[in-house]
Write an enzyme that holds these catalytic residues in place. Sequence first.
Site, PDB file in Angstrom:
ATOM      1  CB  THR A  24      -0.892   0.052   1.192  1.00 56.86           C
ATOM      2  OG1 THR A  24      -1.646  -1.071   1.309  1.00 56.86           O
ATOM      3  CG2 THR A  24      -1.855   1.176   1.245  1.00 56.86           C
ATOM      4  CE  LYS A  41       1.938   0.767  14.415  1.00 57.55           C
ATOM      5  NZ  LYS A  41       1.605   0.562  12.915  1.00 57.55           N
ATOM      6  CD  GLU A  83       7.016  13.289  11.230  1.00 59.40           C
ATOM      7  OE1 GLU A  83       7.908  14.516  11.270  1.00 59.40           O
ATOM      8  OE2 GLU A  83       6.091  13.240  11.819  1.00 59.40           O
ATOM      9  N   GLY A  89       0.671   9.356  10.925  1.00 61.66           N
ATOM     10  CA  GLY A  89       0.311   9.383   9.573  1.00 61.66           C
ATOM     11  C   GLY A  89       0.964  10.626   8.818  1.00 61.66           C
ATOM     12  CB  ILE A 141       0.221  14.818  11.970  1.00 56.96           C
ATOM     13  CG1 ILE A 141      -1.420  14.579  11.645  1.00 56.96           C
ATOM     14  CG2 ILE A 141       0.289  15.745  12.908  1.00 56.96           C
ATOM     15  CD1 ILE A 141      -2.058  14.055  12.815  1.00 56.96           C
ATOM     16  CD  GLU A 167      -4.130  -3.751   9.353  1.00 55.57           C
ATOM     17  OE1 GLU A 167      -3.819  -4.911   9.410  1.00 55.57           O
ATOM     18  OE2 GLU A 167      -3.292  -2.813   9.303  1.00 55.57           O
ATOM     19  CE  LYS A 214       0.316   4.531  14.889  1.00 51.97           C
ATOM     20  NZ  LYS A 214      -0.949   4.531  14.633  1.00 51.97           N
ATOM     21  N   GLY A 252      -3.204   5.692   5.676  1.00 53.73           N
ATOM     22  CA  GLY A 252      -3.390   5.562   4.304  1.00 53.73           C
ATOM     23  C   GLY A 252      -2.472   5.438   3.506  1.00 53.73           C
TER      24      GLY A 252
HETATM   25  N1  LIG Z   1      -0.811   1.345   5.241  1.00 49.20           N
HETATM   26  C1  LIG Z   1      -0.832   2.247   5.741  1.00 49.20           C
HETATM   27  O1  LIG Z   1      -1.914   2.988   5.752  1.00 49.20           O
HETATM   28  C2  LIG Z   1       0.300   2.678   6.713  1.00 49.20           C
HETATM   29  C3  LIG Z   1       0.171   3.804   7.613  1.00 49.20           C
HETATM   30  C4  LIG Z   1       1.256   4.267   8.288  1.00 49.20           C
HETATM   31  C5  LIG Z   1       2.354   3.279   8.241  1.00 49.20           C
HETATM   32  N2  LIG Z   1       2.375   2.188   7.752  1.00 49.20           N
HETATM   33  C6  LIG Z   1       3.591   1.282   7.791  1.00 49.20           C
HETATM   34  O2  LIG Z   1       4.312   1.011   6.448  1.00 49.20           O
HETATM   35  C7  LIG Z   1       4.719  -0.052   6.292  1.00 49.20           C
HETATM   36  C8  LIG Z   1       4.219  -0.730   5.022  1.00 49.20           C
HETATM   37  O3  LIG Z   1       2.970  -0.971   5.271  1.00 49.20           O
HETATM   38  P1  LIG Z   1       2.000  -1.335   3.982  1.00 49.20           P
HETATM   39  O4  LIG Z   1       0.503  -1.203   4.339  1.00 49.20           O
HETATM   40  O5  LIG Z   1       2.552  -0.725   2.788  1.00 49.20           O
HETATM   41  O6  LIG Z   1       2.345  -3.046   4.138  1.00 49.20           O
HETATM   42  P2  LIG Z   1       1.991  -4.008   2.746  1.00 49.20           P
HETATM   43  O7  LIG Z   1       0.902  -3.398   1.956  1.00 49.20           O
HETATM   44  O8  LIG Z   1       1.522  -5.059   3.568  1.00 49.20           O
HETATM   45  O9  LIG Z   1       3.368  -4.163   1.751  1.00 49.20           O
HETATM   46  C9  LIG Z   1       4.376  -5.016   2.173  1.00 49.20           C
HETATM   47  C10 LIG Z   1       5.455  -4.897   1.308  1.00 49.20           C
HETATM   48  O10 LIG Z   1       6.406  -5.567   1.812  1.00 49.20           O
HETATM   49  C11 LIG Z   1       6.605  -6.533   1.108  1.00 49.20           C
HETATM   50  N3  LIG Z   1       7.496  -7.822   1.921  1.00 49.20           N
HETATM   51  C12 LIG Z   1       6.962  -8.519   2.399  1.00 49.20           C
HETATM   52  N4  LIG Z   1       7.770  -9.280   3.273  1.00 49.20           N
HETATM   53  C13 LIG Z   1       8.920  -9.127   2.477  1.00 49.20           C
HETATM   54  C14 LIG Z   1      10.019  -9.554   2.410  1.00 49.20           C
HETATM   55  N5  LIG Z   1      10.459 -10.887   3.260  1.00 49.20           N
HETATM   56  N6  LIG Z   1      11.118  -9.194   1.508  1.00 49.20           N
HETATM   57  C15 LIG Z   1      10.928  -8.612   0.869  1.00 49.20           C
HETATM   58  N7  LIG Z   1       9.811  -7.643   0.758  1.00 49.20           N
HETATM   59  C16 LIG Z   1       8.703  -8.089   1.525  1.00 49.20           C
HETATM   60  C17 LIG Z   1       5.466  -7.220   0.261  1.00 49.20           C
HETATM   61  O11 LIG Z   1       5.994  -7.932  -0.736  1.00 49.20           O
HETATM   62  P3  LIG Z   1       4.756  -8.489  -1.850  1.00 49.20           P
HETATM   63  O12 LIG Z   1       4.120  -7.385  -2.667  1.00 49.20           O
HETATM   64  O13 LIG Z   1       5.479  -9.570  -2.653  1.00 49.20           O
HETATM   65  O14 LIG Z   1       3.658  -9.076  -1.002  1.00 49.20           O
HETATM   66  C18 LIG Z   1       4.995  -5.885   0.103  1.00 49.20           C
HETATM   67  O15 LIG Z   1       5.208  -5.336  -1.035  1.00 49.20           O
HETATM   68  C19 LIG Z   1       4.663  -0.938   7.617  1.00 49.20           C
HETATM   69  O16 LIG Z   1       5.582  -0.657   8.475  1.00 49.20           O
HETATM   70  C20 LIG Z   1       3.295  -0.296   8.190  1.00 49.20           C
HETATM   71  O17 LIG Z   1       3.107  -0.251   9.525  1.00 49.20           O
HETATM   72  C21 LIG Z   1       1.345   1.739   6.785  1.00 49.20           C
END
Ligand SMILES: NC(=O)c1ccc[n+]([C@@H]2O[C@H](COP(=O)([O-])OP(=O)(O)OC[C@H]3O[C@@H](n4cnc5c(N)ncnc54)[C@H](OP(=O)(O)O)[C@@H]3O)[C@@H](O)[C@H]2O)c1
Length: 408
Positions: free
Chosen positions: A14, A90, A114, A119, A121, A175, A190, A288
């Site tokens: 995402t 985090k 950050e 998010g 902010i 989720e 956080k 997001g």
């Molecule tokens: N989503 C949000 O709104 C949000 C908000 C704030 C912070 N965050 C933080 O941002 C980070 C990413 O979140 P996300 O929602 O984007 O997660 P996500 O959609 O689950 O994406 C994770 C990515 O990491 C890859 N991945 C997983 N295991 C791996 C490995 N062993 N080696 C290499 N790549 C690997 C996955 O590969 P595949 O594509 O092959 O599955 C995928 O592309 C997290 O730390 C989350 O806490 C997210």
Amino acid sequence: MGDEVYVGILGKGTVGSAFRKLIEERADMVAEVAGRRPKVTGVLSSKDGDFDEILAASDVIVELIGGIDPAREYVTRALREGRHVVTANKQLIAHHGQELVAAAREGGGQFRFEAAVAGAIPVIRVVQESLGAIPIEKVFGIVNGTTNYILTEMARAGLSYEEALKQAQNLGYAEADPTEDVGGADAAAKMAILARLAFGAPVGLEEVPYEGIEQIKPDDLAYAKELGLSLKLLGVAERIGDEEISVRVFPCFLYPGHPLAPIEGPFNAVMVEAPAITEITMSGPGAGGIETASAVLGDVVSVIGGGSPLFEENSKLRIAKDVEMAFYLHLEVEDKPGVLAKIAEILGDNEVSVRSVVQRGSGDDAQLIMVMHPVSERRFDAALKRIGKLRFLRSPPRSIRVIEEEFN
Ligand SMILES: NC(=O)c1ccc[n+]([C@@H]2O[C@H](COP(=O)([O-])OP(=O)(O)OC[C@H]3O[C@@H](n4cnc5c(N)ncnc54)[C@H](OP(=O)(O)O)[C@@H]3O)[C@@H](O)[C@H]2O)c1
């Protein structure tokens, strides 16, 4: 490497895919602001890409995989080998922040995160940089959008917790497994990060007591509505006296006029209090893909542009064992003489003083709703334990903290 700066992206989920799109669309603007044009060297996913190749080709590594393994290893290696690292993770910071800062110091690169808190902010930047030389008294706020959405819908539409959670899941605000969010663990991670930055004191996740919102009942919100109170899941990190700090997460009633009271839906808001600035409130979308990606891009612009934020943990502040809070207490009691007197006696024995009391219903439906003046949490818990054992109680007592300050 001339006028280009090479950026490797770990993760294309995402946030990773939103970030890639954003950095490519905004490359000219980044070049204008930061002096060098970013060029993506590669994107790693669980199926594609090779970390070593991406690392070798990059000046900056952006970690958007999430979780501890393999993110910890990749980030540590990148930092030790002198790369700048930006992450939104985090869990990684809350569990291994110090180790990663040490790796950054060893390699000489910057480490920014950050997007890990609140998010879009820019709260980390404000606490760490803008207010870096000001003694902060308190950082607190709504740092989890999922729970704020659920509480908003329970109050607005009279939904039960379960109904509001389902609605949040259908809309993508919660989720499929919401445990971390609704139980308060996400907010606790956080707040541990914010407390470390604000007070320069090492705060382990295990030192942050947290409560979630699963126990909140519609009638708690109905009562709050009558009094114009709002219910929020708050994270609080504050100084207690000269030697202690307290870092906690709990549901809490807020009086009208409180700057956090109008924050509704999946939004976040953080307040910072310090004598020099009185207070600052920042609010905005909590999470997001695009919002998080824009916070990540802000960090990338900062590392390209220079500066070296590393958090120092050299303070002697300890975690406080007790703090003072006001409480709301909801009791379902048998409607008979002496009930109120007995409860008042127990509260009095524990030096808990009552600010207001309302009796609702009668017979099998009798309820006592009380609001206490601020009191030591330990004393209130001791009173609650004794009250919980009273035979005329029809169900376990429910208590929720209250922030008393009224803002105008
Ligand atoms: N989503 C949000 O709104 C949000 C908000 C704030 C912070 N965050 C933080 O941002 C980070 C990413 O979140 P996300 O929602 O984007 O997660 P996500 O959609 O689950 O994406 C994770 C990515 O990491 C890859 N991945 C997983 N295991 C791996 C490995 N062993 N080696 C290499 N790549 C690997 C996955 O590969 P595949 O594509 O092959 O599955 C995928 O592309 C997290 O730390 C989350 O806490 C997210």
